[in-house]
Design an enzyme around this catalytic site. Structure first.
Site, PDB file in Angstrom:
ATOM      1  N   TRP A 127       0.711  -1.451  -0.164  1.00  0.00           N
ATOM      2  CA  TRP A 127       0.279  -0.129  -0.373  1.00  0.00           C
ATOM      3  C   TRP A 127       0.871   1.197   0.402  1.00  0.00           C
ATOM      4  O   TRP A 127       1.861   1.337   0.938  1.00  0.00           O
ATOM      5  CB  TRP A 127      -1.181   0.194   1.432  1.00  0.00           C
ATOM      6  N   ASP A 207      -0.439  -4.894   9.927  1.00  0.00           N
ATOM      7  CA  ASP A 207      -0.907  -4.381   9.110  1.00  0.00           C
ATOM      8  C   ASP A 207      -2.674  -5.186   8.950  1.00  0.00           C
ATOM      9  O   ASP A 207      -2.774  -5.861   7.515  1.00  0.00           O
ATOM     10  CB  ASP A 207      -0.663  -3.255   8.227  1.00  0.00           C
ATOM     11  N   ALA A 209      -6.426  -4.928   7.694  1.00  0.00           N
ATOM     12  CA  ALA A 209      -6.970  -3.799   7.194  1.00  0.00           C
ATOM     13  C   ALA A 209      -8.855  -4.158   6.505  1.00  0.00           C
ATOM     14  O   ALA A 209      -8.939  -3.701   5.822  1.00  0.00           O
ATOM     15  CB  ALA A 209      -6.523  -2.758   6.142  1.00  0.00           C
ATOM     16  N   LYS A 242     -12.901  -1.209   5.860  1.00  0.00           N
ATOM     17  CA  LYS A 242     -13.656  -2.453   4.738  1.00  0.00           C
ATOM     18  C   LYS A 242     -14.367  -2.956   4.941  1.00  0.00           C
ATOM     19  O   LYS A 242     -15.711  -3.155   4.588  1.00  0.00           O
ATOM     20  CB  LYS A 242     -12.360  -2.675   4.062  1.00  0.00           C
TER      21      LYS A 242
HETATM   22  C1  LIG Z   1      -2.688  -2.060   4.053  1.00  0.00           C
HETATM   23  C2  LIG Z   1      -3.807  -1.061   4.281  1.00  0.00           C
HETATM   24  N1  LIG Z   1      -3.649  -0.743   5.390  1.00  0.00           N
HETATM   25  C3  LIG Z   1      -4.454  -0.257   6.801  1.00  0.00           C
HETATM   26  C4  LIG Z   1      -5.225   1.364   5.558  1.00  0.00           C
HETATM   27  C5  LIG Z   1      -5.832   2.366   5.837  1.00  0.00           C
HETATM   28  O1  LIG Z   1      -7.649   2.188   5.290  1.00  0.00           O
HETATM   29  P1  LIG Z   1      -8.084   3.392   6.417  1.00  0.00           P
HETATM   30  O2  LIG Z   1      -7.019   4.242   7.246  1.00  0.00           O
HETATM   31  O3  LIG Z   1      -8.679   3.291   5.674  1.00  0.00           O
HETATM   32  O4  LIG Z   1      -9.293   2.613   7.322  1.00  0.00           O
HETATM   33  C6  LIG Z   1      -5.354   0.682   3.745  1.00  0.00           C
HETATM   34  C7  LIG Z   1      -6.731   1.580   2.538  1.00  0.00           C
HETATM   35  O5  LIG Z   1      -6.857   1.310   2.041  1.00  0.00           O
HETATM   36  C8  LIG Z   1      -4.799  -0.446   3.126  1.00  0.00           C
HETATM   37  O6  LIG Z   1      -5.031  -0.844   1.905  1.00  0.00           O
END
Ligand SMILES: Cc1ncc(COP(=O)(O)O)c(C=O)c1O
Length: 393
Positions: A127, A207, A209, A242
Site C-alpha cells: 500500500w 496491518d 485492513a 472496509k
Molecule cells: C494495507 C492497508 N492498510 C491500511 C489502510 C488504511 O485504511 P483506512 O485508513 O482507510 O482505515 C489501507 C487502506 O487502503 C490499506 O490498504
C-alpha cells in the site's frame, strides 16, 4: 516563508478519480478507487451500520470529549474477532481507537521508533501509504519482494529479510488480503514466518485492513494469531473501514501485545502521548456504530452476513477472471482465483493501461492494480475482451 514550499505530486489515484468522473462514456469501468462495490456498482452503508447509527442518534446524550484512547468498548469488542480466545496472548494485549487503519499504522511506526526501531522491512509492492508513513516518521524502509512471478507469496524473501534483520529492525506484514497484490501467505507460510520471527527476535507490525474479505473472519485472522502466539511482543494496526463499510468515518484500532501483562500500561501511555500530539483523540461516530453492532447479536449476525456477501461476490469475480486465463495468456489470470480481497495486480505496461483507459474507458492505477469489486456481471466480459485486445501483440 510559505512560497518556499515545492509543489507535491498529486495523489495518482485521486487524479484518476477525476479523469473517470469527467469521462462521458456510459459503459466506463472504475477499477481504481479502493472501495467495495456491489453488483450494481454501489458502495452502500451496511444495513447493520444504518440501524446502529439510528440507535446512536436516538440514545446518545452527549458528545463530550473522550480520551486519546477513544471508545474503549469498541476497541475491546473487536478483540475476539482479531485475536480469538487464546488467554495467553489476550492477557497481554491492549488497544486504543485510531483515526482509520492509517492512524493505527502511523501510531505503530511512531511507537516502534520511540522504542528504538530504526528500520522496517516491508514486502513490496505495498500500500503506497506504508512507505510514505515510514518516511514521514523518519524510519528507514528495507524492501523485499512480496510476491513471486507465479502469483504466490515469496516465502524465501520474507524469511531472508527476517534472518538478516538487525536488532533495531522491525517488519511490517499485511495480515490478509494484501494490498495491492491480493497475494497472501498460506497458513504453512505463516507458521514458518512466526517461527523465524521468534528465532531472530524481530518485532512484527501487522496491518489488518480487510479482515473477512478473503476467506472469512476466522480464516483471515490465522496469520496475526499464529504470529502473536509465537513472538513475545507485537504491534497490530486494524481498520474497520472496509469490513464495516465506514471509509469516511475513519474507524481503526491499534493494539499492543507486550511480553508481560504488567508492561502494557507503560507502553500504552507512550501510544497515548503520541496520539495526543497527533490527533488528540479519534473521531467517535464510526467506532460507536461498530461497538453498537458488536454489542447486539442481531446486528452482529446482519453484519457477518453482509461481509459474507461481499466476500462471495469478490470470489465469483475472481473465479470468472481466472476462467478467462487462456483468453489473455500473458497475464496469468488463473492466479487471481488463489488470491484474496479487493485487489490484484495485472502485469500490464503503461501503454496498455493507457490504451484500456483511452480506447475502452477502463480506469486502473498506473501500477496495474485493479479493484476486483469494480467488476460485476454487467462488465466483466467486456473487461476480459479489452484485456485480450490490448495484450494481443
Ligand atoms: C494495507 C492497508 N492498510 C491500511 C489502510 C488504511 O485504511 P483506512 O485508513 O482507510 O482505515 C489501507 C487502506 O487502503 C490499506 O490498504
Amino acid at each position: 516563508m510559505l512560497d518556499r514550499l515545492e509543489p507535491q505530486a498529486p495523489d495518482a489515484l485521486l487524479a484518476l478519480i477525476k479523469m473517470y468522473a469527467q469521462d462521458p462514456r456510459e459503459d466506463k469501468i472504475d477499477l481504481g478507487v479502493g472501495v467495495y462495490r456491489t453488483n450494481d456498482g454501489a458502495t452502500p452503508v451496511f444495513r447493520a451500520i444504518k440501524q446502529a447509527e439510528q440507535r446512536l442518534v436516538d440514545t446518545q446524550d452527549s458528545k463530550s470529549y473522550l480520551g486519546p484512547e477513544g471508545d474503549k468498548q469498541f476497541v475491546d469488542a473487536l478483540k475476539p474477532y482479531i485475536f480469538g480466545s487464546d488467554k495467553g496472548t489476550n492477557d497481554r494485549i491492549e488497544g486504543m481507537q485510531t483515526p482509520g487503519g492509517t492512524g493505527a499504522v502511523r501510531l505503530a511506526v511512531a511507537l516502534a521508533q520511540q522504542a528504538g526501531i530504526e528500520r522496517i522491512h516491508m514486502g513490496v509492492p505495498s500500500w503506497p501509504n506504508h512507505a510514505q508513513i515510514l518516511g514521514d516518521v523518519g524510519v528507514e524502509t528495507a524492501p523485499f519482494d512480496h510476491a513471486s512471478k507465479d502469483g504466490s507469496a515469496d516465502l524465501a524473501a520474507v524469511l531472508d529479510a527476517i534472518a538478516n534483520a538487525r536488532e533495531t529492525d522491525a517488519i511490517l506484514l499485511h495480515g490478509c488480503c494484501h494490498n495491492p497484490t491480493g497475494v497472501d501467505y498460506t497458513n504453512e507460510q505463516w507458521d514458518a514466518i512466526a517461527q523465524a520471527l521468534t528465532d531472530h527476535g524481530v518485532l512484527p507490525i501487522i496491518d489488518v485492513a480487510y479482515q473477512g474479505l478473503g476467506h472469512g473472519l476466522e480464516e483471515d485472522a490465522y496469520g496475526v494469531r499464529r504470529v502473536l502466539a509465537s513472538v513475545p511482543e507485537a504491534l497490530v494496526a486494524y481498520s474497520c473501514d472496509k469490513n464495516f463499510g465506514l471509509y469516511r468515518d475513519r474507524v481503526g484500532a491499534f493494539y499492543i501485545m507486550a511480553a508481560k501483562p504488567d508492561q502494557i500500561e507503560a507502553i500504552l501511555s507512550n501510544a497515548n502521548a503520541l496520539a495526543r500530539a497527533n490527533w488528540s483523540m479519534p473521531p467517535d461516530h464510526g467506532g460507536a456504530a461498530v461497538r453498537t453492532v458488536l454489542h447486539d447479536d442481531e446486528l452482529t449476525a446482519a453484519w457477518l452476513a453482509e461481509v459474507e456477501d461481499m466476500r462471495t461476490r469478490m470470489r465469483k469475480v475472481r473465479n470468472r477472471l481466472a476462467a478467462a486465463d487462456s483468453e489473455v495468456p500473458s497475464l496469468n489470470l488463473a492466479a487471481l482465483a488463489e488470491q484474496n480481497g479487493l485487489f490484484a495486480v495485472l502485469a500490464l505496461s503503461k501503454d496498455q493501461i493507457a490504451q484500456l483507459r483511452e480506447d475502452h474507458g477502463i480506469y486502473m492505477a498506473g501500477s496495474g492494480r485493479i479493484n476486483v469489486a469494480g467488476l460485476h456481471e454487467g462488465n466483466t466480459d467486456r473487461f476480459i475482451a479489452a484485456l485480450a485486445e490490448v495484450t494481443r501483440d
